[in-house]
Design a protein around this motif. Structure first.
Motif, PDB file in Angstrom:
ATOM      1  N   PRO A   7      -6.034  13.737  -1.169  1.00  0.00           N
ATOM      2  CA  PRO A   7      -6.160  12.377  -0.639  1.00  0.00           C
ATOM      3  C   PRO A   7      -7.231  11.562  -1.371  1.00  0.00           C
ATOM      4  N   ALA A   8      -8.329  12.192  -1.750  1.00  0.00           N
ATOM      5  CA  ALA A   8      -9.392  11.469  -2.462  1.00  0.00           C
ATOM      6  C   ALA A   8      -8.879  10.973  -3.823  1.00  0.00           C
ATOM      7  N   GLU A   9      -8.088  11.802  -4.517  1.00  0.00           N
ATOM      8  CA  GLU A   9      -7.540  11.381  -5.812  1.00  0.00           C
ATOM      9  C   GLU A   9      -6.529  10.249  -5.635  1.00  0.00           C
ATOM     10  N   ILE A  10      -5.751  10.310  -4.578  1.00  0.00           N
ATOM     11  CA  ILE A  10      -4.784   9.234  -4.299  1.00  0.00           C
ATOM     12  C   ILE A  10      -5.542   7.929  -4.065  1.00  0.00           C
ATOM     13  N   ARG A  11      -6.628   7.997  -3.286  1.00  0.00           N
ATOM     14  CA  ARG A  11      -7.428   6.794  -3.008  1.00  0.00           C
ATOM     15  C   ARG A  11      -8.028   6.203  -4.279  1.00  0.00           C
ATOM     16  N   LEU A  12      -8.375   7.065  -5.253  1.00  0.00           N
ATOM     17  CA  LEU A  12      -8.897   6.553  -6.523  1.00  0.00           C
ATOM     18  C   LEU A  12      -7.862   5.671  -7.211  1.00  0.00           C
ATOM     19  N   HIS A  13      -6.586   5.996  -7.045  1.00  0.00           N
ATOM     20  CA  HIS A  13      -5.510   5.223  -7.679  1.00  0.00           C
ATOM     21  C   HIS A  13      -5.139   3.973  -6.891  1.00  0.00           C
ATOM     22  N   VAL A  14      -5.094   4.101  -5.560  1.00  0.00           N
ATOM     23  CA  VAL A  14      -4.544   2.992  -4.758  1.00  0.00           C
ATOM     24  C   VAL A  14      -5.599   2.205  -3.985  1.00  0.00           C
ATOM     25  N   GLY A  15      -6.811   2.706  -3.960  1.00  0.00           N
ATOM     26  CA  GLY A  15      -7.869   2.004  -3.233  1.00  0.00           C
ATOM     27  C   GLY A  15      -7.868   2.353  -1.749  1.00  0.00           C
ATOM     28  N   GLU A  16      -8.672   1.609  -1.013  1.00  0.00           N
ATOM     29  CA  GLU A  16      -8.867   1.866   0.415  1.00  0.00           C
ATOM     30  C   GLU A  16      -8.118   0.860   1.283  1.00  0.00           C
ATOM     31  N   GLY A  17      -7.130   0.191   0.744  1.00  0.00           N
ATOM     32  CA  GLY A  17      -6.485  -0.920   1.442  1.00  0.00           C
ATOM     33  C   GLY A  17      -5.538  -0.565   2.563  1.00  0.00           C
ATOM     34  N   GLY A  18      -5.447   0.671   2.983  1.00  0.00           N
ATOM     35  CA  GLY A  18      -4.519   1.010   4.053  1.00  0.00           C
ATOM     36  C   GLY A  18      -4.815   2.369   4.640  1.00  0.00           C
ATOM     37  N   TYR A  57       0.839  -1.196   0.000  1.00  0.00           N
ATOM     38  CA  TYR A  57       0.000   0.000   0.000  1.00  0.00           C
ATOM     39  C   TYR A  57       0.879   1.252   0.000  1.00  0.00           C
ATOM     40  N   LEU A  58       1.884   1.258   0.838  1.00  0.00           N
ATOM     41  CA  LEU A  58       2.803   2.384   0.917  1.00  0.00           C
ATOM     42  C   LEU A  58       3.506   2.591  -0.435  1.00  0.00           C
ATOM     43  N   GLU A 115       3.264   5.858  -2.973  1.00  0.00           N
ATOM     44  CA  GLU A 115       4.478   6.515  -3.453  1.00  0.00           C
ATOM     45  C   GLU A 115       4.493   6.558  -4.988  1.00  0.00           C
ATOM     46  N   ALA A 116       4.150   5.453  -5.625  1.00  0.00           N
ATOM     47  CA  ALA A 116       4.150   5.384  -7.087  1.00  0.00           C
ATOM     48  C   ALA A 116       3.112   6.334  -7.685  1.00  0.00           C
ATOM     49  N   ALA A 117       1.931   6.382  -7.096  1.00  0.00           N
ATOM     50  CA  ALA A 117       0.870   7.264  -7.602  1.00  0.00           C
ATOM     51  C   ALA A 117       1.310   8.723  -7.521  1.00  0.00           C
ATOM     52  N   LEU A 118       1.938   9.102  -6.427  1.00  0.00           N
ATOM     53  CA  LEU A 118       2.415  10.476  -6.276  1.00  0.00           C
ATOM     54  C   LEU A 118       3.576  10.773  -7.227  1.00  0.00           C
ATOM     55  N   PHE A 119       4.425   9.784  -7.432  1.00  0.00           N
ATOM     56  CA  PHE A 119       5.603   9.975  -8.267  1.00  0.00           C
ATOM     57  C   PHE A 119       5.239  10.242  -9.723  1.00  0.00           C
ATOM     58  N   VAL A 120       4.235   9.555 -10.238  1.00  0.00           N
ATOM     59  CA  VAL A 120       3.881   9.709 -11.653  1.00  0.00           C
ATOM     60  C   VAL A 120       2.815  10.772 -11.908  1.00  0.00           C
ATOM     61  N   ALA A 121       2.256  11.327 -10.851  1.00  0.00           N
ATOM     62  CA  ALA A 121       1.190  12.324 -11.022  1.00  0.00           C
ATOM     63  C   ALA A 121       1.740  13.582 -11.691  1.00  0.00           C
TER      64      ALA A 121
END
Length: 197
Positions: free
Chosen positions: A25-36, A8-9, A13-19
């Protein structure tokens, strides 16, 4: 020794790196889900990057990586902005390319209008046109020619590679008014021949 970050971590990190833009936070959750725990993950990543060449920062509720403030001066991006030439500049460039070396007065005679003061400056600033000496006539006007950069930019090996009238007609690049006038001129010749017969 630091423990391996969890999936999850790593995903955060990957989602933020390529953005391309900072993420909420809501946009990050769209990419990584609610798993953590997103808040804990963001704090952990920010702590891991503290003191490094890039830092994870939060600005106005949005998270993104940015260059460390003390290194920003060496990583400044210089971006060439393509500048669109005006129609007058394109016409002037074409006249110079097809008729070089040519003076300002000759350009104006071909175009039928005066060349604006900055037009030639823009073309010289772009590196496509250069002064090529002076014409040996009264007043000794400055004459202009194209440069090697002009040939390189337009993918030409020499001026002989410039398209001819038939190439321009085939590509549909001739002004429809010119084509219509050309057609009328041809038609009137045919009509006159018929009247004489």
């Amino acid at each position: 020794m630091n423990p391996e970050p969890d999936d999850y971590l790593r995903a955060v990190e990957a989602a933020l790196f390529v953005a391309e833009t900072p993420l909420t936070p809501a946009e990050i959750r769209l990419h990584v889900g609610e798993g953590g725990n997103l808040d804990a993950a963001l704090r952990t990543i920010a702590a891991d990057y503290a003191g490094r060449g890039v830092n994870l920062v939060e600005r106005g509720g949005r998270w993104h990586f940015q260059t460390a403030p003390d290194l920003a001066h060496i990583l400044r991006r210089e971006k060439d902005e393509p500048r669109k030439l005006s129609r007058a500049a394109m016409e002037t460039l074409a006249i110079i390319a097809y008729h070089e070396p040519v003076s300002r007065a000759e350009i104006e005679a071909i175009r039928g209008v005066q060349v604006a003061k900055g037009t030639l400056d823009v073309l010289m600033e772009a590196g496509w046109v250069r002064p090529a000496g002076r014409r040996e006539v009264p007043g000794r006007p400055l004459i202009y020619a194209t440069t090697v950069e002009f040939l390189t930019h337009f993918g030409l090996s020499s001026r002989r590679d410039l398209p001819g009238i038939e190439d321009l007609r085939a590509a549909g690049l001739l002004d429809p008014v010119d084509l219509a006038l050309e057609g009328l001129a041809g038609q009137s010749v045919v009509e006159n021949d018929e009247e004489e017969a």
